[in-house]
Write a protein that holds these residues in place. Structure first.
Motif, mmCIF file in Angstrom:
data_model
loop_
_atom_site.group_PDB
_atom_site.id
_atom_site.type_symbol
_atom_site.label_atom_id
_atom_site.label_comp_id
_atom_site.label_asym_id
_atom_site.label_seq_id
_atom_site.Cartn_x
_atom_site.Cartn_y
_atom_site.Cartn_z
ATOM 1 N N ILE A 142 -48.054 -4.845 2.055
ATOM 2 C CA ILE A 142 -47.034 -4.746 1.021
ATOM 3 C C ILE A 142 -47.416 -3.091 1.070
ATOM 4 O O ILE A 142 -45.995 -2.420 0.670
ATOM 5 C CB ILE A 142 -47.306 -4.893 -0.243
ATOM 6 N N ALA A 143 -47.834 -2.239 0.923
ATOM 7 C CA ALA A 143 -48.143 -0.572 0.786
ATOM 8 C C ALA A 143 -46.777 -0.362 2.227
ATOM 9 O O ALA A 143 -46.582 0.163 1.693
ATOM 10 C CB ALA A 143 -49.486 -0.297 1.254
ATOM 11 N N TYR A 144 -47.452 -0.717 3.426
ATOM 12 C CA TYR A 144 -46.263 -1.028 4.176
ATOM 13 C C TYR A 144 -45.007 -0.440 3.946
ATOM 14 O O TYR A 144 -43.992 0.131 4.096
ATOM 15 C CB TYR A 144 -46.945 -0.021 5.459
ATOM 16 N N SER A 145 -44.610 -2.114 3.429
ATOM 17 C CA SER A 145 -43.098 -2.095 3.187
ATOM 18 C C SER A 145 -42.300 -1.528 2.252
ATOM 19 O O SER A 145 -41.101 -1.145 2.297
ATOM 20 C CB SER A 145 -43.314 -3.794 2.542
ATOM 21 N N SER A 146 -43.540 -0.512 1.143
ATOM 22 C CA SER A 146 -42.415 0.100 0.401
ATOM 23 C C SER A 146 -42.184 1.126 0.877
ATOM 24 O O SER A 146 -41.479 1.565 0.174
ATOM 25 C CB SER A 146 -43.567 0.646 -0.813
ATOM 26 N N PHE A 147 -42.447 1.713 2.449
ATOM 27 C CA PHE A 147 -41.425 3.259 2.731
ATOM 28 C C PHE A 147 -40.303 2.023 3.507
ATOM 29 O O PHE A 147 -39.504 2.873 3.552
ATOM 30 C CB PHE A 147 -42.760 2.943 4.312
ATOM 31 N N THR A 148 -40.395 0.813 3.421
ATOM 32 C CA THR A 148 -38.941 0.884 3.543
ATOM 33 C C THR A 148 -37.773 1.961 3.135
ATOM 34 O O THR A 148 -36.226 1.973 3.486
ATOM 35 C CB THR A 148 -38.448 -0.673 2.656
ATOM 36 N N ILE A 149 -37.922 2.156 1.637
ATOM 37 C CA ILE A 149 -36.632 2.709 1.733
ATOM 38 C C ILE A 149 -36.730 3.983 0.778
ATOM 39 O O ILE A 149 -35.904 5.375 0.571
ATOM 40 C CB ILE A 149 -36.675 2.370 -0.434
ATOM 41 N N SER A 150 -38.392 4.763 2.315
ATOM 42 C CA SER A 150 -38.070 6.331 1.606
ATOM 43 C C SER A 150 -37.415 6.950 2.500
ATOM 44 O O SER A 150 -36.862 8.170 1.687
ATOM 45 C CB SER A 150 -39.165 6.569 3.121
ATOM 46 N N LEU A 151 -36.910 6.725 3.294
ATOM 47 C CA LEU A 151 -35.753 7.844 3.760
ATOM 48 C C LEU A 151 -34.016 7.674 3.218
ATOM 49 O O LEU A 151 -33.298 8.459 3.195
ATOM 50 C CB LEU A 151 -35.437 7.783 5.008
ATOM 51 N N THR A 152 -33.943 6.692 2.160
ATOM 52 C CA THR A 152 -32.631 6.566 1.477
ATOM 53 C C THR A 152 -33.420 7.805 0.125
ATOM 54 O O THR A 152 -32.104 7.606 -0.549
ATOM 55 C CB THR A 152 -32.652 5.376 1.188
ATOM 56 N N GLY A 153 -34.761 8.065 0.165
ATOM 57 C CA GLY A 153 -34.942 8.628 -1.365
ATOM 58 C C GLY A 153 -34.436 10.369 -0.995
ATOM 59 O O GLY A 153 -33.718 10.988 -0.269
ATOM 60 N N ILE A 154 -34.485 10.958 -1.946
ATOM 61 C CA ILE A 154 -34.551 12.605 -2.066
ATOM 62 C C ILE A 154 -34.831 13.603 -0.971
ATOM 63 O O ILE A 154 -35.197 14.879 -0.827
ATOM 64 C CB ILE A 154 -34.765 13.523 -3.195
ATOM 65 N N SER A 155 -36.314 12.990 0.271
ATOM 66 C CA SER A 155 -36.603 13.545 0.828
ATOM 67 C C SER A 155 -35.738 12.848 2.395
ATOM 68 O O SER A 155 -36.209 12.670 3.711
ATOM 69 C CB SER A 155 -37.866 13.063 1.096
ATOM 70 N N GLY A 156 -35.052 11.677 1.711
ATOM 71 C CA GLY A 156 -34.268 11.580 3.896
ATOM 72 C C GLY A 156 -34.094 12.329 4.522
ATOM 73 O O GLY A 156 -33.467 12.996 4.315
ATOM 74 N N THR A 157 -34.280 12.126 5.950
ATOM 75 C CA THR A 157 -33.857 12.927 6.740
ATOM 76 C C THR A 157 -32.952 12.590 6.949
ATOM 77 O O THR A 157 -31.636 14.572 6.714
ATOM 78 C CB THR A 157 -34.436 12.755 7.639
ATOM 79 N N ILE A 158 -31.985 11.887 7.080
ATOM 80 C CA ILE A 158 -30.418 12.011 7.451
ATOM 81 C C ILE A 158 -29.365 12.668 6.088
ATOM 82 O O ILE A 158 -28.407 13.337 6.929
ATOM 83 C CB ILE A 158 -30.102 10.698 7.694
#
Length: 450
Positions: A142-158
């Motif tokens: 569950i902790a790792y799955s929460s990372f799914t939206i990480s790069l869609t957020g305000i720190s998203g690389t692309i």
């Protein structure tokens, strides 16, 4: 005892999926073979690309190793241990621990991909130690799955790359602001749908769980997180020992760091938050909370051992990226995939293709630099909105992280410290999430407006 379907799938994954390090070695060989099979690159040139690619992630690997060792130093301190026990009295049941882990992970990962894993892994580990009946493999998933939206957020690389003047701007036809990517209707609705869906999926997985493997079941016998502190509590006898245990020395440096961090965030706000800042926050926090400088040093050295998986595997993926980009394999496959796309199918083909490529090049920045020069012009030719194409690449890069253990290593040093937990123990629980978020993103790319 008959296992639930999700448990059976997770156990199958754990039994047949190789260790994360072995997978990196296998992917290295596959990348070499593909480079020689699909391009005119000679074997010695392939090895040259590999050799040049390995050091490309040295800095990144060290940043993460330092950050996680420093974060674990904070966890070792008595004040944080007391706080953890207080939190566990608020989160009283396994189900509430599962739900809060997912929500906390989603929020913090959306704020910063380098920030969320530390907070979420510490929380998951802490409640699993304190609350009886929590399956440690499931809460780790569950902790790792929460990372799914990480790069869609305000720190998203692309999204940040296309929002910044640079060598890719000309291809894009100009800068694309975050309001068209991160804060678009497409992305915000997709993020909300993913958080709700993953929470429901894990609720039913937890509700139907038959086999519970707790933190204590996986703990290494005799391991104690406070062993470093206990080992240095003898009364100093010599002048050198008195200096070594002089706490104000550590406080002085920690206070100096804290003052500048406060100044930085007052002046720059969330723009000041990046991987280097998080590393300094962890360093300063440990200095202010640990007993003395020598206790800090011994705790850091002890916890650094747990980050070895990052040091071993990240450079290997740098080598893989070097081969695929340097030999032209990534470009060749990209051109082929977009050659038969239409305006309607292009976002989905791009999403699926980048998802597959992510297995070999899990770094969003490296993947985008290698493929954007073909994917963006193709989108423009087909009449596809450029921000939609950018988000298709972003989503694809994130999608297969649920079966690619590269980013799981962000959580692993904290989750696995002092235990026999392996990445493959919890990655199998992420397979339903892979299917669910894939459907959400495909539907979003097809039907949601920007």
């Amino acid at each position: 005892m008959k296992l639930s379907r999700s448990e059976a799938v997770a156990n199958w994954y754990s039994r047949y999926f190789p260790d994360a390090y072995i997978l990196a070695l296998i992917l290295t060989i596959l990348a070499m073979v593909m480079a020689m099979a699909f391009t005119p690159t000679t074997p010695i040139e392939v090895l040259g690309h590999w050799f040049e690619g390995i050091p490309s992630l040295f800095t990144f690997a060290f940043q993460l190793m330092f950050t996680y060792a420093a974060a674990l130093v904070i966890v070792d301190t008595p004040v944080v241990q007391r706080f953890i026990r207080a939190v566990s009295r608020i989160v009283k049941t396994p189900m509430s621990a599962y739900m809060w882990t997912g929500i906390l992970g989603a929020v913090t990962s959306f704020i910063g991909w380098y920030f969320g894993p530390i907070v979420t892994a510490i929380f998951a580990r802490s409640v699993a130690k304190q609350i009886q009946g929590i399956d440690y493999r499931l809460i780790s998933a569950i902790a790792y799955s929460s990372f799914t939206i990480s790069l869609t957020g305000i720190s998203g690389t692309i999204p940040l790359t296309v929002a910044t003047e640079g060598n890719i701007t000309e291809i894009l036809g100009g800068v694309i602001g975050l309001e068209q990517t991160t804060f678009s209707t497409l992305n915000l609705v997709s993020v909300a749908a993913i958080v709700i869906t993953t929470t429901l999926i894990y609720y039913f997985i937890a509700k139907n769980k038959k086999e519970i493997v707790t933190f204590q079941d996986l703990a290494i016998e005799g391991y104690q997180e406070t062993a470093v502190t206990a080992a240095v509590e003898e009364k100093p006898k010599t002048f050198a020992e008195k200096v070594n245990s002089f706490r104000p020395l550590l406080w002085l440096i920690g206070a100096a760091g804290l003052i500048y961090l406060v100044y930085l965030f007052i002046n720059q706000g969330l723009n000041a938050l990046n991987l280097n800042t998080v590393a300094i926050i962890a360093l300063v926090g440990g200095m202010l909370l640990q007993k003395d400088a020598m206790t800090y040093a011994k705790s850091f050295a002890s916890n650094l051992v747990g980050t070895a998986s990052i040091g071993m595997q990240f450079p290997l993926y740098g080598g893989i990226a070097g081969i695929l980009v340097g030999s032209g394999v990534a470009a060749t496959f990209t051109e082929y995939m977009v050659s038969f796309a239409t305006a309607a199918t292009y976002p989905i083909i791009t999403f699926l293709f980048t998802g597959i490529l992510n297995l070999f090049i899990p770094s969003a920045g490296a993947q985008f630099q290698a493929t954007a020069i073909f994917l963006i012009p193709a989108a423009e030719t087909l009449g596809v909105e450029i921000p939609r194409a950018v988000m298709a690449i972003t989503y694809g890069d994130l999608w297969t992280n649920m079966i690619q253990p590269f980013w799981a290593l962000l959580y692993f040093p904290i989750l696995a410290q002092g235990t026999r937990l392996t990445v493959r123990d919890f990655l199998g629980y992420c397979l339903p999430i892979l299917v669910a978020i894939g459907i959400i993103w495909i539907l979003g790319l097809l039907f949601l407006p920007l």
